[in-house]
Design an enzyme around this catalytic site. Structure first.
Site, PDB file in Angstrom:
ATOM      1  N   GLU A 152       0.871  -1.308  -0.007  1.00  0.00           N
ATOM      2  CA  GLU A 152      -0.014  -0.098  -0.112  1.00  0.00           C
ATOM      3  C   GLU A 152       1.004   1.091   0.089  1.00  0.00           C
ATOM      4  O   GLU A 152       0.621   2.336   0.887  1.00  0.00           O
ATOM      5  CB  GLU A 152      -0.809   0.077   1.220  1.00  0.00           C
ATOM      6  CG  GLU A 152      -2.006  -1.204   1.138  1.00  0.00           C
ATOM      7  CD  GLU A 152      -3.020  -1.010   2.153  1.00  0.00           C
ATOM      8  OE1 GLU A 152      -2.783  -0.650   3.071  1.00  0.00           O
ATOM      9  OE2 GLU A 152      -4.093  -1.612   1.816  1.00  0.00           O
ATOM     10  N   GLU A 166     -12.752  -2.549  11.813  1.00  0.00           N
ATOM     11  CA  GLU A 166     -12.928  -1.665  10.579  1.00  0.00           C
ATOM     12  C   GLU A 166     -13.929  -2.242   9.529  1.00  0.00           C
ATOM     13  O   GLU A 166     -14.277  -1.333   8.941  1.00  0.00           O
ATOM     14  CB  GLU A 166     -11.228  -1.766  10.195  1.00  0.00           C
ATOM     15  CG  GLU A 166     -11.386  -1.394   8.485  1.00  0.00           C
ATOM     16  CD  GLU A 166      -9.956  -1.283   7.910  1.00  0.00           C
ATOM     17  OE1 GLU A 166      -8.930  -1.908   8.585  1.00  0.00           O
ATOM     18  OE2 GLU A 166      -9.687  -1.053   6.952  1.00  0.00           O
ATOM     19  N   ASP A 186      -8.381  -9.021   3.721  1.00  0.00           N
ATOM     20  CA  ASP A 186      -8.042  -7.882   4.681  1.00  0.00           C
ATOM     21  C   ASP A 186      -9.277  -8.004   5.857  1.00  0.00           C
ATOM     22  O   ASP A 186      -9.980  -6.940   5.693  1.00  0.00           O
ATOM     23  CB  ASP A 186      -8.162  -6.558   3.881  1.00  0.00           C
ATOM     24  CG  ASP A 186      -7.480  -5.543   4.866  1.00  0.00           C
ATOM     25  OD1 ASP A 186      -7.047  -5.780   6.022  1.00  0.00           O
ATOM     26  OD2 ASP A 186      -7.671  -4.435   4.344  1.00  0.00           O
TER      27      ASP A 186
END
Ligand code: GCV
Length: 674
Positions: free
Chosen positions: A278, A379, A351
């Site tokens: 990322e 998240e 993820d």
């Protein structure tokens, strides 16, 4: 009640809380700050005798026992000559005393918290197991994604407790001590103080001193401090022309920096590194491998006993299957990492989704030390609004690892923390359960979600079985409910663009990387939906050993993760799952309503609002997903499926976020059908 009316009622409740809260208060109003440590001190101090050398850690154990032990028995802390590890302890009951035996001070501390937990749970003390208690994992560590400016990436509970302007103050010191105490009470023994998207400035002189200040406070609680580091630090901070791990100046820079850190923090734990992922720099920038990068740091840390936790969370743009990548990149490196490197692997290959298969690396790597990375911060599972008890997810992980023929004997285990400076630490009282569960499972992964839920509920709210029984059932159902109303049957990553709260299976603006858009994952078309990861597709299934491959290939909960399936075979099933999820979420709000007499008004009301919101969000998720997928399936909802509350075009105009049910937003919300 319509959604707008519910939201207005919700805001009205907010305004009325102080008044109604005081009137109906039978229990003490609580703000959740005491977590699961709401122990009541007896009038008279307990007697504690020490038959070991005093240390500050033993001092904490003695204080806790003196203050909170209510049984009248004397507690003896005695150095053990039994064979046991440094962190182990053993509790034996004699006629007139209870003896905690340990080899080191932290063993006494863990023994003291065990005893106090048993007291709160009300179990008969005669049932205290007499065997030596030893943690399963040596390093049980929180990863804080805290930035040096005080914000927290994927944090839903306020700002950082570490990186704030008033770090060196009485208030901060108190919070840090409370943090250390909470962690010690559940056996967590390490913490990474900063975000894996690490600023090179983490390693400047001032910040190393701040880390030292924090380490000094946490040390007596048995916690070691670690730092996340930016691979390009020698360049950005050190002014070198390169960060190439094979460059001698770069190696020397790290050696000097590490010496500086150990000078300040003699028991420093080591580094956590996110590299070539990322946009973060890494050894790949110099055509070096992950092993070359990790080993360079490991060599410099080795003389001090420091570790490198090197993350395997890597994926490149334009891949045909993101799920394949970590395995493809790390398998050729198996056996090349130094002994003090541990490859830190997220539980699933994508993820932290509500449900993912286990990462195939856990089965593939044979000559490399590995550690699982769980995400405690929610998240992808409702942030700090939805209740999603993650012990169920982590149990599934351990079960699948064993089912696939591997073992769960890792040297370490990490959890991405959900802690901030909100008064209740986690942004929600229920989210505290996941911090607690991580610690308890890191100590003993054989504990069941039910056991952990019972323990946590009894300590955090009430020991009454009329509370603990229904709430244990509720907590243990929450994860499956979240999967059902968000992403059933193996669907994954269909969140709104730029955040991970609401649904936007349609989100695919031009110019955004394909693997950051939901259609890459759900692949809905006129035939059906799902990602073909069999031999006719990305062949991700082939990365798994046979037993687990067979399970994943046929398990209904992964059907759309591994297969592209026709609408005829999946449509009704999909609708049933979404409908079930909505019903479950509604039932949570109802159950909690009945728990009023067991919970103080303050926490009951704030949690009621969250459960009500979770039920509304579940409808939103279900309608958005089913109505969108229906544009491909062209099939009607099954007869027993309720009429959608929303229209797709209205939902598509609006992004559902954790924080947008505010007064200013209400008029912009889509209008639900009656
Ligand atoms: C810290 C996901 C999250 C990022 C996170 C990243 C990681 O992509 O959305 O916020 O970055 O995982 O684990 O490194």
């Amino acid at each position: 009640m319509s959604i707008k009316a519910s939201i207005k009622a919700f805001i009205l409740t907010l305004i009325l809380i102080p008044v109604s809260g005081i009137c109906s208060l039978k229990l003490y109003a609580e703000d959740g700050h005491s977590l699961w440590l709401r122990m009541i001190a007896p009038k008279q101090e307990a007697k504690v005798m020490l038959a070991a050398d005093y240390t500050p850690t033993i001092g904490i154990a003695i204080d806790e026992l003196k203050t909170y032990w209510r049984q009248g028995t004397t507690i003896v802390l005695a150095e053990s000559n039994l064979p046991m590890s440094d962190e182990s302890y053993c509790i034996r009951e004699y006629d007139d005393n209870i003896t905690i035996m340990a080899r080191t001070d932290v063993g006494f501390l863990y023994g003291a918290y065990d005893l106090l937990r048993r007291q709160t749970l009300g179990g008969k003390l005669g049932h205290i197991p007499t065997e030596v208690q030893t943690p399963k994992y040596n390093v049980r560590i929180l990863n804080h994604w805290d930035n040096l400016n005080g914000t927290i990436e994927r944090g839903f509970a306020g700002r950082s407790i570490f990186w704030n302007t008033e770090l060196i103050s009485v208030k901060s010191t108190t919070i840090l001590k409370e943090y250390g105490r909470a962690n010690a009470s559940i056996g967590i023994n390490g913490t990474v103080l900063n975000n894996v998207n690490a600023s090179p400035q983490m390693l400047n002189e001032e910040n190393i001193l701040k880390a030292k200040y924090i380490a000094d406070i946490l040390r007596p609680y048995g916690m070691q401090v670690y730092l996340a580091v930016n691979f390009a630090s020698p360049k950005v901070l050190g002014g070198l022309p390169t960060a190439d791990p094979l460059d001698e100046d770069v190696q020397q820079w790290w050696k000097n920096k590490i010496a500086e850190i150990y000078n300040a923090i003699p028991d420093f734990g080591g580094f956590l590194v996110k590299a070539n992922s990322e946009g973060q720099p890494g050894p790949g920038d110099y055509k070096r491998t992950h092993a070359e990068g990790a080993n360079m740091m490991a060599e410099a840390l080795e003389p001090y006993g420091g570790l490198v936790m090197w993350r395997a969370f890597v994926y490149a743009a334009n891949s045909t299957d993101r799920a394949n990548q970590a395995y493809d990149e790390f398998m050729p490196l198996d056996g090349q990492f130094r002994d003090n490197v541990i490859v830190q692997i997220k539980n699933g290959p994508i993820d932290f989704q509500p449900r993912e298969p286990v990462s195939p690396l856990f089965f593939g790597l044979k000559k490399t030390q590995m550690m699982p990375e769980f995400q405690i911060t929610q998240e992808y599972t409702g942030e700090s609004v939805h209740t999603c008890f993650l012990a169920s997810m982590w149990k599934e992980f351990f079960d699948d690892i064993k089912y696939g023929g591997s073992n769960i004997n890792y040297p370490a285990i990490a959890g991405v923390a959900n802690i901030g400076n909100d008064v209740n630490w986690c942004g929600s009282d229920m989210a505290q359960a996941n911090w607690y569960a991580f610690g308890r499972m890191a100590w003993n992964p054989e504990l069941t979600p039910e056991q952990i839920a019972q323990e946590w509920l009894s300590q955090t709210f009430s020991r009454s079985s009329k509370f603990v029984k229904p709430m244990t059932k509720l907590l243990c159902e929450t994860r499956e409910a979240v999967v059902n109303y968000m992403m059933p049957l193996g669907i994954h990553h269909i969140f709104a663009g730029n955040h991970h709260y609401g649904p936007e299976p349609w989100y695919a603006p031009r110019g955004v990387r394909a693997d950051w858009t939901p259609p890459y994952y759900h692949k809905a078309d006129s035939f059906g939906m799902g990602f073909d990861r069999t031999a006719t597709g990305s062949n991700n299934l082939a990365q798994y050993p046979e037993t687990i491959r067979k399970k994943y290939d046929t398990a209904p909960e992964y059907i759309l993760y591994f297969h592209h399936v026709s609408w005829e075979s999946v449509w009704n099933l999909l609708c049933n799952k979404y409908d079930a999820g909505v019903k479950q979420a509604e039932s949570f709000a109802e159950t909690w309503k009945c728990m009023k007499e067991y919970v103080d008004a303050e926490r009951h009301q704030s949690q009621q609002r969250k459960f009500d919101r979770q039920a509304m969000d579940a409808w939103w998720w279900r309608d958005a997903c089913l109505l969108y997928f229906q544009t491909f399936s062209k099939m009607p909802l099954p007869d027993d499926s309720p009429t959608p509350r929303f229209k797709l075009e209205d939902l598509q105009k609006y992004t559902l976020r954790m924080d947008n049910y505010t007064a200013a937003d209400i008029d912009k919300l889509p209008v639900p059908r009656k």
